[in-house]
Design an enzyme around this catalytic site. Structure first.
Site, PDB file in Angstrom:
ATOM      1  N   HIS A   1       8.415   5.299   4.044  1.00 51.86           N
ATOM      2  CA  HIS A   1       8.097   6.720   3.849  1.00 51.86           C
ATOM      3  C   HIS A   1       8.184   7.379   5.227  1.00 51.86           C
ATOM      4  CE1 HIS A   1       6.839   6.362  -0.312  1.00 51.86           C
ATOM      5  NE2 HIS A   1       6.115   5.296   0.013  1.00 51.86           N
TER       6      HIS A   1
ATOM      7  N   GLU B   1      10.656   2.010  -0.630  1.00 49.86           N
ATOM      8  CA  GLU B   1      10.112   3.313  -1.061  1.00 49.86           C
ATOM      9  C   GLU B   1      10.638   4.454  -0.183  1.00 49.86           C
ATOM     10  OE1 GLU B   1       5.848   3.272  -1.626  1.00 49.86           O
ATOM     11  OE2 GLU B   1       5.833   1.187  -2.301  1.00 49.86           O
TER      12      GLU B   1
ATOM     13  N   ASN C   1       4.499  -6.095   0.287  1.00 46.78           N
ATOM     14  CA  ASN C   1       5.026  -4.742   0.490  1.00 46.78           C
ATOM     15  C   ASN C   1       4.030  -3.895   1.288  1.00 46.78           C
ATOM     16  OD1 ASN C   1       7.101  -2.747  -0.286  1.00 46.78           O
ATOM     17  ND2 ASN C   1       5.476  -1.780  -1.501  1.00 46.78           N
TER      18      ASN C   1
ATOM     19  N   GLU D   1       0.123  -3.334   0.559  1.00 48.87           N
ATOM     20  CA  GLU D   1      -0.715  -2.655   1.553  1.00 48.87           C
ATOM     21  C   GLU D   1      -2.026  -3.377   1.876  1.00 48.87           C
ATOM     22  OE1 GLU D   1      -1.134   1.353   0.058  1.00 48.87           O
ATOM     23  OE2 GLU D   1       0.976   1.808   0.385  1.00 48.87           O
TER      24      GLU D   1
ATOM     25  N   ASP E   1      11.715   7.668   1.475  1.00 51.77           N
ATOM     26  CA  ASP E   1      11.869   9.118   1.362  1.00 51.77           C
ATOM     27  C   ASP E   1      11.673   9.678   2.767  1.00 51.77           C
ATOM     28  OD1 ASP E   1       9.045   8.998   1.528  1.00 51.77           O
ATOM     29  OD2 ASP E   1       8.756   9.615  -0.563  1.00 51.77           O
TER      30      ASP E   1
HETATM   31  C1  GLA Z   1       2.433   3.826  -1.794  1.00 55.31           C
HETATM   32  C2  GLA Z   1       2.508   2.909  -2.989  1.00 55.31           C
HETATM   33  C3  GLA Z   1       3.362   3.473  -4.078  1.00 55.31           C
HETATM   34  C4  GLA Z   1       3.087   4.952  -4.297  1.00 55.31           C
HETATM   35  C5  GLA Z   1       3.269   5.677  -3.005  1.00 55.31           C
HETATM   36  C6  GLA Z   1       3.051   7.146  -3.148  1.00 55.31           C
HETATM   37  O1  GLA Z   1       3.529   3.720  -0.974  1.00 55.31           O
HETATM   38  O2  GLA Z   1       2.999   1.638  -2.683  1.00 55.31           O
HETATM   39  O3  GLA Z   1       3.098   2.794  -5.269  1.00 55.31           O
HETATM   40  O4  GLA Z   1       1.813   5.131  -4.812  1.00 55.31           O
HETATM   41  O5  GLA Z   1       2.317   5.167  -2.104  1.00 55.31           O
HETATM   42  O6  GLA Z   1       3.368   7.656  -4.356  1.00 55.31           O
END
Ligand code: GLA
Length: 359
Positions: A241, A270, A205, A163, A272
């Site tokens: 996400h 990640e 990422n 990030e 969801d």
């Molecule tokens: C971000 C981070 C993860 C986690 C998610 C929420 O996507 O990369 O490590 O903290 O937020 O849980």
């Protein structure tokens, strides 16, 4: 490329191995073949299927069982972040991450290490630290060398930087690392990581860069520049996400493809899929469609090597946390398995896409 799976053979003691054919023969008539697990179907498609795991949940036997049966990759949900591994300067605590590594090894799972450099989960001694550029580079170097050195040969992939890009895509976000080191903190982290473990696959990422957004373009420009200048990077993680209905398969596939043209892998890191209110059959079906579309975008591109969900079962999702400023829904069910570890329509959708694509 990680896409070629090599799962180590199980080490079965000789006598037990000798008895197995008899046990199988005895069972052959009474027990139908179990449905293939996601990890078997993923393997047939030469990708990994993973889940983020919080080490305390390994104490839950049902969780444990679903995780090891269905997934062949594991991401530490928190245990490998800076504030967990080096809460005090020079004092490392590997105990929780070690538990996850041991579990993964015992169950033939790859580990997607997450993460080395991030603006969150920074201990005060870094976040409030008054380091010069050289001192901060030393801190970064020592953290990366200590962690990658310890897990060399056991952790195949690392999210080196998480990030770093601003939401608008107009440049890097402000972080303590950027303040202390300058814009090249991102590439320096990759260079240190490659030196520390030349065999590890090194990923950048981020979120909101899955489809062809402005932020995705900014990430693309950054990694293209890295590739051109020989900064060691192997892949880009698309966090994924999503909010219900938000998966644009064609656009995501296009993004994965252009990263592949740079010689980079992509992993869905990640996934969801959140929604407001209580789940209904229609919502869960739309969610299944989102999962299917995203898997489809991955399978269409040979450089997409893993599909990881941010958790295993809805009961433990981070999205039910009450302190999330941007989202509040204690009823949300964003994952593949429900609160009682039953597979949801999204699970079946992945089975269908993986089966179809393998055939
Ligand atoms: C971000 C981070 C993860 C986690 C998610 C929420 O996507 O990369 O490590 O903290 O937020 O849980």
């Amino acid at each position: 490329m990680l896409r070629k799976l090599s799962r180590p053979l199980l080490c079965i003691p000789f006598i037990a191995a000798a008895l197995i054919p008899f046990a199988l023969a005895a069972n052959a008539q009474s027990t139908p073949d179990p449905a293939p697990a996601l990890r078997d179907l993923a393997e047939q498609n030469h990708i990994h299927i993973g889940a983020a795991v919080y080490s305390d949940h390994l104490l839950d036997p049902q969780f444990n069982q679903v995780l090891s049966r269905e997934f062949n990759m594991l991401t530490p949900e928190n245990e490998a972040k800076f504030c967990w591994l080096q809460p005090n300067e020079g004092k490392f605590d590997f105990s929780k991450f070690d538990q996850l590594v041991a579990f993964a090894q015992a169950n033939n799972m790859e580990i997607h290490g997450h993460n080395l450099v991030w603006h969150q989960c920074l201990p005060d001694w870094v976040a409030q630290g008054k380091f010069t550029r050289d001192q901060a580079l030393q801190v970064l170097h020592d953290h990366i060398f200590t962690v990658l050195g310890r897990y060399r040969g056991r952790v195949a992939i690392w999210d080196v930087v998480n990030e770093a890009m601003s939401d608008s895509g107009s440049g890097l976000r402000d972080t303590p690392w950027r303040d202390m080191i300058g814009d090249d903190y991102v590439e320096m982290a990759f260079r240190f990581a490659h030196e520390a473990d030349p065999d590890a696959l090194l990923f950048y990422n981020d979120y909101s860069g899955e489809a062809m957004t402005g932020k995705a373009n900014a990430i693309y420009d950054m990694v293209q520049d890295f590739v051109k200048r020989g900064v060691p990077i192997n892949g880009v993680g698309l966090q994924s996400h999503f909010t219900l209905g938000g998966v644009n398969e064609a656009s995501i596939s296009q993004n994965i493809k252009r990263l592949g043209a740079l010689g980079l892998q992509v992993q869905i890191t990640e996934m969801d899929d959140r929604f407001d209110g209580a789940p209904t059959p229609a919502i869960l079906q739309e969610q299944a469609n989102d999962y299917a579309q995203l898997m489809q975008a991955c399978l269409e591109n040979s450089n997409c090597t893993a599909f990881i969900t941010w958790g295993v079962s809805d009961n433990y999702t981070w999205l039910r946390g009450t302190n999330l400023g941007f989202f509040k829904n204690p009823l949300v069910e964003p994952l593949l398995f429900d609160d009682h570890y039953q597979p949801k329509p999204a699970y079946q959708a992945l089975v269908d896409v993986l089966t179809k694509h393998a055939g």
